[in-house]
Design a protein around this motif. Structure first.
Motif, PDB file in Angstrom:
ATOM      1  N   UNK A 202       9.473   8.691   3.629  1.00 20.90           N
ATOM      2  CA  UNK A 202       8.055   8.467   3.935  1.00 20.90           C
ATOM      3  C   UNK A 202       7.670   7.028   3.595  1.00 20.90           C
ATOM      4  N   UNK A 203       8.084   6.573   2.442  1.00 19.08           N
ATOM      5  CA  UNK A 203       7.758   5.206   2.007  1.00 19.08           C
ATOM      6  C   UNK A 203       8.415   4.165   2.910  1.00 19.08           C
ATOM      7  N   UNK A 204       9.671   4.412   3.308  1.00 15.38           N
ATOM      8  CA  UNK A 204      10.367   3.495   4.217  1.00 15.38           C
ATOM      9  C   UNK A 204       9.680   3.445   5.576  1.00 15.38           C
ATOM     10  N   UNK A 205       9.252   4.597   6.056  1.00 16.32           N
ATOM     11  CA  UNK A 205       8.559   4.644   7.348  1.00 16.32           C
ATOM     12  C   UNK A 205       7.262   3.848   7.298  1.00 16.32           C
ATOM     13  N   UNK A 206       6.522   3.954   6.219  1.00 15.32           N
ATOM     14  CA  UNK A 206       5.254   3.228   6.090  1.00 15.32           C
ATOM     15  C   UNK A 206       5.476   1.720   6.151  1.00 15.32           C
ATOM     16  N   UNK A 207       6.540   1.247   5.522  1.00 15.20           N
ATOM     17  CA  UNK A 207       6.852  -0.191   5.561  1.00 15.20           C
ATOM     18  C   UNK A 207       7.206  -0.623   6.981  1.00 15.20           C
ATOM     19  N   UNK A 236       0.402   8.057   3.383  1.00 19.39           N
ATOM     20  CA  UNK A 236       0.990   6.708   3.351  1.00 19.39           C
ATOM     21  C   UNK A 236       1.220   6.161   4.753  1.00 19.39           C
ATOM     22  N   UNK A 237       1.500   7.066   5.707  1.00 18.99           N
ATOM     23  CA  UNK A 237       1.788   6.657   7.082  1.00 18.99           C
ATOM     24  C   UNK A 237       0.556   6.763   7.981  1.00 18.99           C
ATOM     25  N   UNK A 238      -0.516   7.302   7.466  1.00 18.43           N
ATOM     26  CA  UNK A 238      -1.706   7.553   8.272  1.00 18.43           C
ATOM     27  C   UNK A 238      -2.921   6.786   7.753  1.00 18.43           C
ATOM     28  N   UNK A 239      -3.803   7.445   7.008  1.00 22.40           N
ATOM     29  CA  UNK A 239      -5.018   6.777   6.536  1.00 22.40           C
ATOM     30  C   UNK A 239      -4.717   5.506   5.744  1.00 22.40           C
ATOM     31  N   UNK A 240      -3.734   5.597   4.837  1.00 23.46           N
ATOM     32  CA  UNK A 240      -3.434   4.438   4.006  1.00 23.46           C
ATOM     33  C   UNK A 240      -2.855   3.304   4.850  1.00 23.46           C
ATOM     34  N   UNK A 241      -2.056   3.662   5.845  1.00 25.78           N
ATOM     35  CA  UNK A 241      -1.502   2.661   6.756  1.00 25.78           C
ATOM     36  C   UNK A 241      -2.614   1.927   7.499  1.00 25.78           C
ATOM     37  N   UNK A 242      -3.624   2.667   7.955  1.00 21.11           N
ATOM     38  CA  UNK A 242      -4.742   2.051   8.672  1.00 21.11           C
ATOM     39  C   UNK A 242      -5.612   1.204   7.741  1.00 21.11           C
ATOM     40  N   UNK A 265     -11.477  14.920  11.033  1.00 16.74           N
ATOM     41  CA  UNK A 265     -11.586  13.492  10.687  1.00 16.74           C
ATOM     42  C   UNK A 265     -10.540  13.070   9.661  1.00 16.74           C
ATOM     43  N   UNK A 266     -10.222  11.769   9.657  1.00 18.91           N
ATOM     44  CA  UNK A 266      -9.380  11.211   8.608  1.00 18.91           C
ATOM     45  C   UNK A 266     -10.059  11.341   7.254  1.00 18.91           C
ATOM     46  N   UNK A 267      -9.281  11.221   6.197  1.00 17.52           N
ATOM     47  CA  UNK A 267      -9.787  11.481   4.849  1.00 17.52           C
ATOM     48  C   UNK A 267      -9.785  10.203   4.005  1.00 17.52           C
ATOM     49  N   UNK A 273     -10.330   5.534  -0.864  1.00 18.43           N
ATOM     50  CA  UNK A 273     -11.763   5.510  -0.615  1.00 18.43           C
ATOM     51  C   UNK A 273     -12.229   4.617   0.509  1.00 18.43           C
ATOM     52  N   UNK A 274     -11.316   4.120   1.348  1.00 14.43           N
ATOM     53  CA  UNK A 274     -11.716   3.279   2.482  1.00 14.43           C
ATOM     54  C   UNK A 274     -12.444   4.155   3.507  1.00 14.43           C
ATOM     55  N   UNK A 275     -13.749   3.966   3.597  1.00 19.15           N
ATOM     56  CA  UNK A 275     -14.607   4.868   4.362  1.00 19.15           C
ATOM     57  C   UNK A 275     -14.297   4.859   5.859  1.00 19.15           C
ATOM     58  N   UNK A 276     -13.852   3.723   6.383  1.00 21.40           N
ATOM     59  CA  UNK A 276     -13.649   3.587   7.835  1.00 21.40           C
ATOM     60  C   UNK A 276     -12.627   4.573   8.383  1.00 21.40           C
ATOM     61  N   UNK A 277     -11.695   5.043   7.546  1.00 18.29           N
ATOM     62  CA  UNK A 277     -10.650   5.932   8.075  1.00 18.29           C
ATOM     63  C   UNK A 277     -11.193   7.308   8.445  1.00 18.29           C
ATOM     64  N   UNK A 278     -12.446   7.606   8.101  1.00 16.39           N
ATOM     65  CA  UNK A 278     -13.024   8.886   8.527  1.00 16.39           C
ATOM     66  C   UNK A 278     -13.153   8.956  10.037  1.00 16.39           C
ATOM     67  N   UNK A 279     -13.109   7.784  10.710  1.00 14.28           N
ATOM     68  CA  UNK A 279     -13.199   7.741  12.171  1.00 14.28           C
ATOM     69  C   UNK A 279     -11.840   7.826  12.848  1.00 14.28           C
TER      70      UNK A 279
END
Length: 452
Positions: A202-207, A236-242, A265-267, A273-279
């Motif tokens: 998972x961590x390798x994919x995120x990089x 790590x590959x979704x909301x955090x990636x964005x 919605x994204x979480x 806590x990055x609010x924009x990922x809710x979209x």
């Protein structure tokens, strides 16, 4: 089904009270679906033709569920490219891309071709699509699916994102990055994904995803749209990636778009806590009929036109071009348009005068055919890109005709008409070429595609 314990522990922590419903979804049969290829057949016409029991997928107008006991992959309409068998959640990506006819579109991680063929259908033969796949074997499969769908304006490349970024800065109106990921959303259908899963992967994919997105950012014009997707649940590959991407690229923002039935919605709590990922959107297998997916739509600031990147193409061999013109005059009513290029004996039509030198190109637009010593032999790709009204001679079959199966098996069949090339059609849709002499049609269906 045996799920990795670390995966289950993480999902339980993420989902809380929803976890049992999520786990229960793995005991259900996965949804089977297809998408009508509107480059060849209107949705309404296909509904009238279809021998399958179809139910509408809410988030894609041309997408339908079919019954699991039906086998559309073994039907003649599949060989004619009237539909593409595609996982329902995966269809959401190209839907959210909202491609407009005439645009320049890049599908950066494109194999096996479901999203590319859906993007091409939205273009309706206008503009240009580059479908790229870094793995050579998968790039060939991608090219075959592009061919079967009868797509005129797609170039298939086998390149790294870094090489493409050097060649096409600020060139594309829309880019789709269906990123290589840990595949958690496919566990229900893919045993290999389950067996190869690990927290480290998972961590390798995120990089790797971050590197691909950096390249996409370079290639998108100001004002353009980037659609990012994965088939995993890992934050790590979704909301955090964005969240990381928009922090590193302030010229991008996550775009708020309308949600479809079943989209969650994204979480923000999974992205510091990055609010924009809710979209952004999560497609959960316990909330809709489909596998796990994540999709985010981003927009690059500005409103500038895309860069013009063209070059003078090499002159075409006059003898070779003459052989094609002779074939076209004798056999075609309407000729496809484009920029002719040759690779050895193979003649192609590019949708755009692109600088392809130095790039690994699997399919340089539409493959017209082979030029052999003053003789032109049309390609299977050309046959599938044509309609009966585009040619002078057709062999018209219905799906009940025994000659259909014989043709798909590579056998000679009987037909009537003038001597020469005939487009073999089933219920008005092209299957391939045959060459008629007397009442015998010599079979030119490709050996690698023939039914056993």
């Amino acid at each position: 089904m045996q799920l990795p314990q670390d995966f289950k522990d993480r999902m339980q922590k993420m989902l809380g009270e929803e976890f049992e419903a999520f786990l229960q979804s793995y005991t259900l049969d996965r949804a089977q679906s297809l998408r009508v290829n509107t480059l060849k057949v209107a949705k309404e016409d296909f509904m009238n033709l279809s021998p399958f029991h179809l139910r509408q997928i809410p988030w894609v107008n041309e997408g339908f569920y079919y019954n699991s006991e039906e086998r559309p992959g073994k039907h003649v309409y599949h060989e004619a490219g009237l539909y593409y068998i595609q996982e329902p959640s995966a269809m959401a990506v190209a839907t959210l891309a909202e491609v407009v006819q005439g645009e320049r579109v890049l599908d950066l991680c494109a194999a096996p071709g479901g999203k590319s063929t859906q993007l091409a259908a939205a273009l309706q033969g206008k503009g240009m699509l580059i479908s790229n796949e870094i793995h050579p074997v998968r790039a060939k499969i991608l090219a075959q699916n592009i061919e079967r769908m009868g797509i005129l304006n797609a170039i298939v490349t086998n390149e790294t994102p870094q090489n493409l970024a050097k060649r096409f800065p600020e060139f594309f109106d829309r880019i789709v990055v269906d990123a290589p990921c840990s595949g958690e959303g496919m566990f229900r259908k893919d045993e290999e994904a389950r067996n190869h899963w690990s927290i480290q992967n998972v961590e390798m994919c995120a990089l790797r995803q971050a590197e691909i997105l950096d390249c996409a950012a370079i290639m998108l014009r100001p004002g353009g749209t980037l659609v990012y997707s994965t088939c995993t649940f890992a934050p790590e590959e979704n909301e955090r990636s964005m969240a990381n991407f928009v922090a590193a690229h302030p010229e991008f923002e996550i775009k708020k778009v309308e949600a479809y039935e079943g989209f969650a919605p994204g979480r923000p709590e999974w992205a510091d806590g990055v609010e924009a990922v809710k979209d952004t959107f999560r497609l959960w297998p316990h909330l809709l009929e489909g596998e796990g997916h994540y999709v985010a739509v981003l927009q690059k600031s500005g409103a500038e036109l895309a860069n013009e990147i063209t070059e003078k193409l090499p002159d075409i061999n006059k003898v070779a071009w003459k052989s094609y013109e002779t074939f076209a005059k004798e056999n075609l009513v309407n000729q496809p348009e484009g920029y002719p290029v040759m690779f050895g004996e193979q003649l192609y039509l590019l949708p755009y005068a692109l600088p392809l030198r130095g790039l690994k190109v699997v399919r340089a637009g539409l493959h017209l055919g082979t030029c052999k010593k003053k003789r032109f032999e049309p390609s299977h790709a050309l046959a599938l890109a044509l309609r009966p009204g585009d040619v002078r001679h057709t062999c018209k079959l219905t799906r009940e005709d025994a000659r259909v199966n014989a043709y798909l098996k590579g056998e000679t069949i009987t037909s009537e008409g003038e001597k020469g090339w005939h487009l073999v059609c089933v219920d008005g849709y092209a299957l391939g070429w045959g060459k008629l002499s007397g009442n015998v049609l010599k079979n030119h269906y490709p050996k690698g595609l023939r039914w056993m």
